[in-house]
Design a protein around this motif. Structure first.
Motif, PDB file in Angstrom:
ATOM      1  N   ARG A 113       0.857  -1.182   0.000  1.00 54.77           N
ATOM      2  CA  ARG A 113       0.000   0.000   0.000  1.00 54.77           C
ATOM      3  C   ARG A 113       0.889   1.226   0.000  1.00 54.77           C
ATOM      4  O   ARG A 113       1.625   1.486   0.963  1.00 54.77           O
ATOM      5  N   ASN A 114       0.861   2.000  -1.088  1.00 57.67           N
ATOM      6  CA  ASN A 114       1.632   3.233  -1.203  1.00 57.67           C
ATOM      7  C   ASN A 114       0.707   4.379  -1.566  1.00 57.67           C
ATOM      8  O   ASN A 114      -0.222   4.197  -2.364  1.00 57.67           O
ATOM      9  N   HIS A 115       0.971   5.551  -1.026  1.00 58.98           N
ATOM     10  CA  HIS A 115       0.167   6.722  -1.358  1.00 58.98           C
ATOM     11  C   HIS A 115       0.686   7.438  -2.598  1.00 58.98           C
ATOM     12  O   HIS A 115      -0.075   8.089  -3.313  1.00 58.98           O
ATOM     13  N   THR A 116       1.999   7.368  -2.820  1.00 53.07           N
ATOM     14  CA  THR A 116       2.614   7.966  -4.004  1.00 53.07           C
ATOM     15  C   THR A 116       3.600   6.937  -4.558  1.00 53.07           C
ATOM     16  O   THR A 116       3.631   5.794  -4.118  1.00 53.07           O
ATOM     17  N   GLU A 117       4.403   7.333  -5.500  1.00 52.88           N
ATOM     18  CA  GLU A 117       5.431   6.442  -6.021  1.00 52.88           C
ATOM     19  C   GLU A 117       6.423   6.086  -4.910  1.00 52.88           C
ATOM     20  O   GLU A 117       6.800   6.946  -4.104  1.00 52.88           O
ATOM     21  N   PRO A 118       6.842   4.840  -4.834  1.00 56.98           N
ATOM     22  CA  PRO A 118       7.845   4.476  -3.823  1.00 56.98           C
ATOM     23  C   PRO A 118       9.096   5.336  -3.966  1.00 56.98           C
ATOM     24  O   PRO A 118       9.573   5.571  -5.076  1.00 56.98           O
ATOM     25  N   GLU A 124       7.268  11.131  -2.377  1.00 57.70           N
ATOM     26  CA  GLU A 124       6.897  12.413  -2.962  1.00 57.70           C
ATOM     27  C   GLU A 124       5.669  12.992  -2.258  1.00 57.70           C
ATOM     28  O   GLU A 124       4.813  12.246  -1.772  1.00 57.70           O
ATOM     29  N   PRO A 125       5.560  14.323  -2.173  1.00 58.21           N
ATOM     30  CA  PRO A 125       4.375  14.933  -1.565  1.00 58.21           C
ATOM     31  C   PRO A 125       3.095  14.413  -2.215  1.00 58.21           C
ATOM     32  O   PRO A 125       3.041  14.190  -3.431  1.00 58.21           O
ATOM     33  N   TYR A 126       2.067  14.237  -1.408  1.00 60.11           N
ATOM     34  CA  TYR A 126       0.795  13.690  -1.891  1.00 60.11           C
ATOM     35  C   TYR A 126      -0.109  14.833  -2.316  1.00 60.11           C
ATOM     36  O   TYR A 126      -0.401  15.745  -1.537  1.00 60.11           O
ATOM     37  N   VAL A 127      -0.559  14.778  -3.579  1.00 62.01           N
ATOM     38  CA  VAL A 127      -1.433  15.806  -4.138  1.00 62.01           C
ATOM     39  C   VAL A 127      -2.796  15.191  -4.390  1.00 62.01           C
ATOM     40  O   VAL A 127      -2.913  14.167  -5.070  1.00 62.01           O
ATOM     41  N   ASP A 128      -3.835  15.803  -3.835  1.00 61.34           N
ATOM     42  CA  ASP A 128      -5.206  15.303  -3.969  1.00 61.34           C
ATOM     43  C   ASP A 128      -6.119  16.453  -4.375  1.00 61.34           C
ATOM     44  O   ASP A 128      -6.189  17.461  -3.673  1.00 61.34           O
ATOM     45  N   ASP A 129      -6.786  16.302  -5.516  1.00 60.79           N
ATOM     46  CA  ASP A 129      -7.673  17.356  -6.030  1.00 60.79           C
ATOM     47  C   ASP A 129      -6.964  18.701  -6.113  1.00 60.79           C
ATOM     48  O   ASP A 129      -7.527  19.750  -5.784  1.00 60.79           O
ATOM     49  N   PRO A 167      12.804  -4.074   0.982  1.00 61.36           N
ATOM     50  CA  PRO A 167      12.625  -3.757  -0.434  1.00 61.36           C
ATOM     51  C   PRO A 167      12.146  -2.306  -0.583  1.00 61.36           C
ATOM     52  O   PRO A 167      11.622  -1.704   0.362  1.00 61.36           O
ATOM     53  N   ARG A 168      12.303  -1.789  -1.782  1.00 61.14           N
ATOM     54  CA  ARG A 168      11.882  -0.413  -2.037  1.00 61.14           C
ATOM     55  C   ARG A 168      10.400  -0.213  -1.709  1.00 61.14           C
ATOM     56  O   ARG A 168      10.014   0.774  -1.079  1.00 61.14           O
ATOM     57  N   ASP A 169       9.538  -1.163  -2.102  1.00 62.37           N
ATOM     58  CA  ASP A 169       8.105  -1.023  -1.863  1.00 62.37           C
ATOM     59  C   ASP A 169       7.756  -1.026  -0.387  1.00 62.37           C
ATOM     60  O   ASP A 169       6.665  -0.602  -0.009  1.00 62.37           O
ATOM     61  N   HIS A 170       8.652  -1.522   0.439  1.00 64.37           N
ATOM     62  CA  HIS A 170       8.349  -1.636   1.868  1.00 64.37           C
ATOM     63  C   HIS A 170       9.186  -0.696   2.726  1.00 64.37           C
ATOM     64  O   HIS A 170       9.288  -0.887   3.937  1.00 64.37           O
ATOM     65  N   GLY A 171       9.783   0.338   2.086  1.00 65.48           N
ATOM     66  CA  GLY A 171      10.341   1.428   2.867  1.00 65.48           C
ATOM     67  C   GLY A 171      11.834   1.570   2.936  1.00 65.48           C
ATOM     68  O   GLY A 171      12.343   2.277   3.801  1.00 65.48           O
ATOM     69  N   PHE A 172      12.597   0.921   2.049  1.00 65.02           N
ATOM     70  CA  PHE A 172      14.057   1.006   2.065  1.00 65.02           C
ATOM     71  C   PHE A 172      14.511   2.460   2.103  1.00 65.02           C
ATOM     72  O   PHE A 172      13.974   3.301   1.381  1.00 65.02           O
ATOM     73  N   ALA A 207       0.452   4.225  10.444  1.00 63.37           N
ATOM     74  CA  ALA A 207       1.384   4.707  11.466  1.00 63.37           C
ATOM     75  C   ALA A 207       2.804   4.230  11.214  1.00 63.37           C
ATOM     76  O   ALA A 207       3.761   4.858  11.674  1.00 63.37           O
ATOM     77  N   SER A 208       2.956   3.139  10.467  1.00 64.76           N
ATOM     78  CA  SER A 208       4.286   2.560  10.211  1.00 64.76           C
ATOM     79  C   SER A 208       4.898   3.214   8.976  1.00 64.76           C
ATOM     80  O   SER A 208       5.019   2.599   7.910  1.00 64.76           O
ATOM     81  N   ILE A 209       5.280   4.456   9.117  1.00 69.10           N
ATOM     82  CA  ILE A 209       5.745   5.291   8.006  1.00 69.10           C
ATOM     83  C   ILE A 209       6.944   4.651   7.303  1.00 69.10           C
ATOM     84  O   ILE A 209       7.913   4.225   7.942  1.00 69.10           O
ATOM     85  N   LYS A 210       6.872   4.621   5.959  1.00 68.09           N
ATOM     86  CA  LYS A 210       7.951   4.065   5.138  1.00 68.09           C
ATOM     87  C   LYS A 210       8.906   5.161   4.673  1.00 68.09           C
ATOM     88  O   LYS A 210       8.580   6.341   4.714  1.00 68.09           O
ATOM     89  N   TRP A 211      10.095   4.727   4.214  1.00 70.65           N
ATOM     90  CA  TRP A 211      11.135   5.649   3.737  1.00 70.65           C
ATOM     91  C   TRP A 211      11.339   6.766   4.772  1.00 70.65           C
ATOM     92  O   TRP A 211      11.344   7.958   4.460  1.00 70.65           O
ATOM     93  N   LEU A 212      11.550   6.356   5.989  1.00 67.60           N
ATOM     94  CA  LEU A 212      11.591   7.287   7.114  1.00 67.60           C
ATOM     95  C   LEU A 212      12.697   8.318   6.918  1.00 67.60           C
ATOM     96  O   LEU A 212      13.842   7.975   6.633  1.00 67.60           O
TER      97      LEU A 212
END
Length: 365
Positions: free
Chosen positions: A43-48, A149-154, A186-191, A204-209
């Protein structure tokens, strides 16, 4: 024949694809206690984020520490590390069931029950780093900020994904992890590093900290006010915060080699149950839509913030359709209800799940 939770053909790569989100599908398999990394939901909100481990730095900032501190990956790994087997679950796990089972379709990724996995995470306790940076007694929370990357919505830029954790939880069992199942993340899981917040909503488990912002006053972000908070009728500021995950359970399949069940032939129902920060005390199964219940046997490890397997022998007495229902009770006494509390975003589906099973007639001879 047993129909899986998702009600559609299973993808050959072991995932249901929800755009860029990936939902794990077991398709009647015996589910392992540890989820292989290559089958862990995404589950990613933007590109990994693409992060160079050599130049990566973790910043500890804010008025809740004596000084701002910076840590390289090697410096983090120089502290005493821990390896823990913990579940990670999306807050919207089961969202599709609001429509399928309760007639209340909700927006967002239409997860079945495959947005959860258990992995072996290796890292350093968050409390170790906070104390090393000079944590003040007056600190009340930690805002973890990702490097995606910053999340842009509408058309609105909401900034980088970030979410606060109360200092009591941060000092309890939260991990800054750099390893997953014995390998680098892995990259998808927060490397190269992420938070693991046991038993709490996955967001709550923020990735790419990238930053830990420690403050003496409570701060918010869109990821705990606009999203990942209960909204709708009956929800208010006093009861809408999302933190601990509810008790849940599922049916994974039967031991019948034909993938179904036959009148008069004993089969073994099997599945899993989990409950956020708690362990499981009981799993019950009904084969008649919830009128009568039988206790399943819990199998193997049964730890908080993980899952436990269960089994139950069953010999169908009649052919045709059967409504199997599974419900669990956790170590705090929470039991899955018949209906999950409704909310506008379809979070925390916690109801006992119904599974239609077609039982075949006994073969002649």
């Amino acid at each position: 024949m047993l129909r899986d939770h998702f009600g559609r053909p299973v993808a050959g790569d072991h995932f249901v694809h929800h755009g860029t989100d990936l939902e794990t599908v077991w398709d009647g398999e015996e589910v392992p206690y540890l989820t292989p990394t290559e089958r862990f939901f995404v589950r990613n909100h933007t590109e990994p984020a693409v992060v160079d481990a050599a130049s990566w730095r973790l910043l500890v900032t804010g008025d809740g520490v004596h000084r701002e501190a910076t840590y390289t990956l090697a410096e983090l790994q120089s502290f005493s590390s821990q390896t823990q087997e913990l579940a990670l679950e999306c807050t919207g796990n089961g969202r599709r069931l609001f429509a399928d089972q309760q007639g209340q379709a909700r927006p967002g990724t239409q997860w079945g029950l495959g947005a959860i996995g258990v992995a072996r995470w290796t890292g350093v306790p968050l409390g170790t780093i906070l104390r090393h940076a000079g944590l003040l007694e007056s600190a009340v929370q930690v805002m973890a900020v990702g490097l995606d990357e910053p999340y842009v919505d509408d058309g609105v830029n909401h900034g980088r994904v970030r979410r606060p954790v109360p200092i009591s939880k941060a000092l309890d069992d939260v991990l800054i992890a750099w390893g997953m199942n014995g390998e680098p993340l892995p990259r998808d899981h927060g490397f190269p590093a992420r938070l693991i917040v046991p038993g709490w909503v996955g967001i709550a488990s923020i990735k790419w900290l990238g930053e830990l912002r420690v403050t003496t006053t409570a701060e918010t972000s869109p990821w705990n006010t606009k999203w990942y908070r209960m909204h709708g009728i009956g929800w208010s500021d006093t009861n809408s915060a999302l933190d601990r995950m509810p008790v849940m359970s599922c049916l994974d399949g039967t031991s019948d080699p034909n993938g179904g069940a036959t009148v008069g032939r004993k089969t073994r129902l099997r599945g899993r149950a989990w409950a956020g920060e708690a362990s499981i005390s009981r799993v019950e199964v009904s084969t008649d839509g919830g009128r009568r219940w039988a206790d399943a046997t819990l199998v193997g490890r049964n730890e908080p913030s993980c899952w436990v397997a269960w089994t139950l022998p069953w010999t169908p007495e009649r052919a045709g359709s059967h409504d199997l229902v599974v419900r669990a009770t956790d170590s705090t006494g929470r039991r899955q209800p018949e209906r999950a509390p409704d909310n506008d975003d379809g979070y925390l589906f916690s109801a006992a799940v119904h599974y239609p099973i077609d039982v075949a007639c006994r073969a002649a001879g």
